[in-house]
Design a protein around this motif. Structure first.
Motif, mmCIF file in Angstrom:
data_model
loop_
_atom_site.group_PDB
_atom_site.id
_atom_site.type_symbol
_atom_site.label_atom_id
_atom_site.label_comp_id
_atom_site.label_asym_id
_atom_site.label_seq_id
_atom_site.Cartn_x
_atom_site.Cartn_y
_atom_site.Cartn_z
ATOM 1 N N ILE A 173 90.232 47.257 -4.078
ATOM 2 C CA ILE A 173 90.750 46.989 -5.869
ATOM 3 C C ILE A 173 89.965 48.147 -6.611
ATOM 4 N N LEU A 174 88.607 48.609 -6.328
ATOM 5 C CA LEU A 174 88.460 49.329 -6.990
ATOM 6 C C LEU A 174 88.858 50.869 -6.243
ATOM 7 N N GLN A 175 89.235 51.216 -5.461
ATOM 8 C CA GLN A 175 90.139 52.119 -4.866
ATOM 9 C C GLN A 175 91.361 52.523 -5.412
ATOM 10 N N SER A 176 91.944 50.839 -6.485
ATOM 11 C CA SER A 176 93.484 50.802 -6.452
ATOM 12 C C SER A 176 93.601 51.568 -8.174
ATOM 13 N N THR A 177 95.637 52.211 -8.116
ATOM 14 C CA THR A 177 95.231 52.429 -9.507
ATOM 15 C C THR A 177 94.807 51.816 -9.581
ATOM 16 N N PHE A 178 95.468 50.775 -10.447
ATOM 17 C CA PHE A 178 94.436 49.761 -11.545
ATOM 18 C C PHE A 178 93.583 50.632 -11.825
ATOM 19 N N HIS A 179 92.284 50.708 -10.449
ATOM 20 C CA HIS A 179 90.795 51.055 -11.619
ATOM 21 C C HIS A 179 91.065 51.873 -11.591
ATOM 22 N N GLU A 180 92.030 53.308 -10.970
ATOM 23 C CA GLU A 180 91.716 53.999 -11.101
ATOM 24 C C GLU A 180 92.221 54.756 -12.863
ATOM 25 N N VAL A 181 93.577 53.893 -13.058
ATOM 26 C CA VAL A 181 93.404 54.190 -14.549
ATOM 27 C C VAL A 181 92.545 53.604 -15.267
ATOM 28 N N TRP A 182 91.457 52.865 -15.467
ATOM 29 C CA TRP A 182 90.583 51.862 -16.474
ATOM 30 C C TRP A 182 89.681 53.171 -16.061
ATOM 31 N N ALA A 231 93.696 38.003 -1.243
ATOM 32 C CA ALA A 231 92.519 38.812 -0.825
ATOM 33 C C ALA A 231 92.372 39.643 0.445
ATOM 34 N N VAL A 232 93.986 38.171 1.491
ATOM 35 C CA VAL A 232 94.192 39.140 2.806
ATOM 36 C C VAL A 232 94.767 40.506 2.978
ATOM 37 N N ALA A 233 95.462 39.924 1.559
ATOM 38 C CA ALA A 233 96.653 41.593 1.854
ATOM 39 C C ALA A 233 96.141 42.758 1.213
ATOM 40 N N ILE A 234 95.069 42.598 0.151
ATOM 41 C CA ILE A 234 94.264 44.167 -0.058
ATOM 42 C C ILE A 234 93.576 43.765 0.938
ATOM 43 N N ALA A 235 93.323 42.733 1.269
ATOM 44 C CA ALA A 235 91.862 43.716 2.387
ATOM 45 C C ALA A 235 92.665 44.486 3.425
ATOM 46 N N ALA A 236 93.938 43.963 4.336
ATOM 47 C CA ALA A 236 94.123 44.660 5.209
ATOM 48 C C ALA A 236 94.410 45.936 4.938
ATOM 49 N N ALA A 237 95.515 46.389 3.636
ATOM 50 C CA ALA A 237 95.552 47.650 3.001
ATOM 51 C C ALA A 237 94.807 48.427 2.847
ATOM 52 N N ALA A 238 93.496 47.898 2.260
ATOM 53 C CA ALA A 238 91.767 48.828 2.204
ATOM 54 C C ALA A 238 91.751 49.023 3.624
ATOM 55 N N ALA A 239 91.693 48.106 4.849
ATOM 56 C CA ALA A 239 91.400 48.623 5.450
ATOM 57 C C ALA A 239 92.671 49.714 6.730
ATOM 58 N N ARG A 240 93.370 49.656 6.511
ATOM 59 C CA ARG A 240 94.015 50.657 6.776
ATOM 60 C C ARG A 240 94.038 51.629 6.285
ATOM 61 N N GLY A 245 83.238 43.409 -0.443
ATOM 62 C CA GLY A 245 83.732 44.031 1.076
ATOM 63 C C GLY A 245 85.261 45.166 0.778
ATOM 64 N N MET A 246 86.042 44.785 2.099
ATOM 65 C CA MET A 246 87.050 44.984 2.264
ATOM 66 C C MET A 246 88.059 44.927 0.758
ATOM 67 N N THR A 247 88.036 44.216 0.292
ATOM 68 C CA THR A 247 88.950 43.474 -0.806
ATOM 69 C C THR A 247 88.272 44.216 -2.123
ATOM 70 N N ALA A 248 87.417 44.397 -2.084
ATOM 71 C CA ALA A 248 86.444 45.261 -2.985
ATOM 72 C C ALA A 248 86.568 46.443 -3.257
ATOM 73 N N PHE A 249 87.045 46.839 -1.741
ATOM 74 C CA PHE A 249 86.985 48.378 -1.460
ATOM 75 C C PHE A 249 88.533 48.595 -2.058
ATOM 76 N N PRO A 295 90.565 41.075 -10.618
ATOM 77 C CA PRO A 295 91.876 39.787 -10.733
ATOM 78 C C PRO A 295 90.928 38.751 -10.217
ATOM 79 N N GLU A 296 91.651 36.955 -11.696
ATOM 80 C CA GLU A 296 90.856 36.348 -10.983
ATOM 81 C C GLU A 296 90.753 35.420 -9.762
ATOM 82 N N GLY A 297 89.186 34.901 -9.661
ATOM 83 C CA GLY A 297 88.933 34.575 -8.500
ATOM 84 C C GLY A 297 88.559 35.771 -7.276
ATOM 85 N N LEU A 298 88.831 36.684 -7.404
ATOM 86 C CA LEU A 298 88.443 37.167 -6.655
ATOM 87 C C LEU A 298 87.250 38.623 -7.459
ATOM 88 N N THR A 299 86.605 37.917 -8.822
ATOM 89 C CA THR A 299 85.793 38.880 -9.380
ATOM 90 C C THR A 299 84.729 39.783 -7.916
#
Length: 231
Positions: free
Chosen positions: A121-130, A176-185, A115-119, A158-162
């Motif tokens: 996380i996966l599009q984040s800088t953390f995952h990019e570096v990984w 999850a709500v905060a990540i999803a909002a940033a991802a939606a934007r 969903g948007m939360t996973a989007f 993140p724990e609980g968002l696997t």
């Protein structure tokens, strides 16, 4: 259909579990495969495609089907309207949503339950570096390659968002709500950049269930579309 530069390339994808007689009713694509010559060893030695598939160990003897049809993935796509995808080999690691009736080929990694939360996380800088650290590079362009075993399955979500937790179980959780909002934007800004509302319009496809068509409004829109597809 794929766009490669200015060329349009079609991928033949018969419905699963057809026998040869049923597949042959799709006359043009069936005949194309039946008479196609294949160069499996890249040495100029040609062999009829059906013969190669039927006589080579490890290949799908039902030569009209994809080598690996991914029945489980297709089944998962039937339960959602869209899925997240990223190219296997690309210099810039971009994730985007695709309509579920667009079956991914082998050059895409698909995430049907994201969903948007996973989007986010996966599009984040953390995952990019990984990706950069645990992935590898391939080809003449030395482009970055995504690898499920070494990148996705080892990434510390993140724990609980696997990914093994259903989205409904954490959709209202604060992180999850905060990540999803940033991802939606991000998704909104990206779509506006790709298809500017002042240059493009969306029209419903004739066949139900297919994504809207993006149609240029004028010459400026057509120029933008040409520039986009040339990259």
């Amino acid at each position: 259909m794929l766009s490669v530069g200015r060329r349009k390339i079609f991928i033949i994808d018969f419905p699963l579990n057809l026998d040869e007689n049923a597949a042959s009713e799709f006359e043009a694509p069936f005949e194309y495969l039946r008479s196609a010559l294949y160069n499996p060893h890249r040495d100029g030695s040609l062999i009829r495609f059906p013969e190669y598939r039927m006589t080579t160990l490890g290949q799908n003897a039902k030569w009209w089907e994809a080598h690996r049809s991914r029945a489980a993935l297709r089944s998962a796509l039937q339960t959602t309207e869209r899925y997240l995808a990223t190219g296997e080999t690309t210099e810039h690691r971009i994730f985007r949503f695709l309509p579920s009736n667009m079956i991914p080929d082998k050059s895409l990694y698909a995430f049907p339950k994201a969903g948007m939360t996973a989007f986010g996380i996966l599009q984040s800088t953390f995952h990019e570096v990984w990706c950069t650290y645990f992935g590898n590079r391939i080809g003449a362009g030395n482009q970055r390659r995504y690898n499920a075993s070494f990148v996705y399955l080892t990434f510390p979500f993140p724990e609980g968002l696997t990914p093994n937790i259903p989205v409904a179980d954490y959709v209202d959780e604060a992180r999850a709500v905060a990540i999803a909002a940033a991802a939606a934007r991000l998704h909104e800004l990206r779509e506006s950049w790709l298809n500017p509302p002042d240059l493009m319009t969306r029209e419903s496809e004739v066949l139900p269930g297919y994504p809207d068509r993006i149609v240029p409004k004028d010459n400026r829109g057509r120029k933008r579309a040409e520039e986009k597809h040339s990259h």
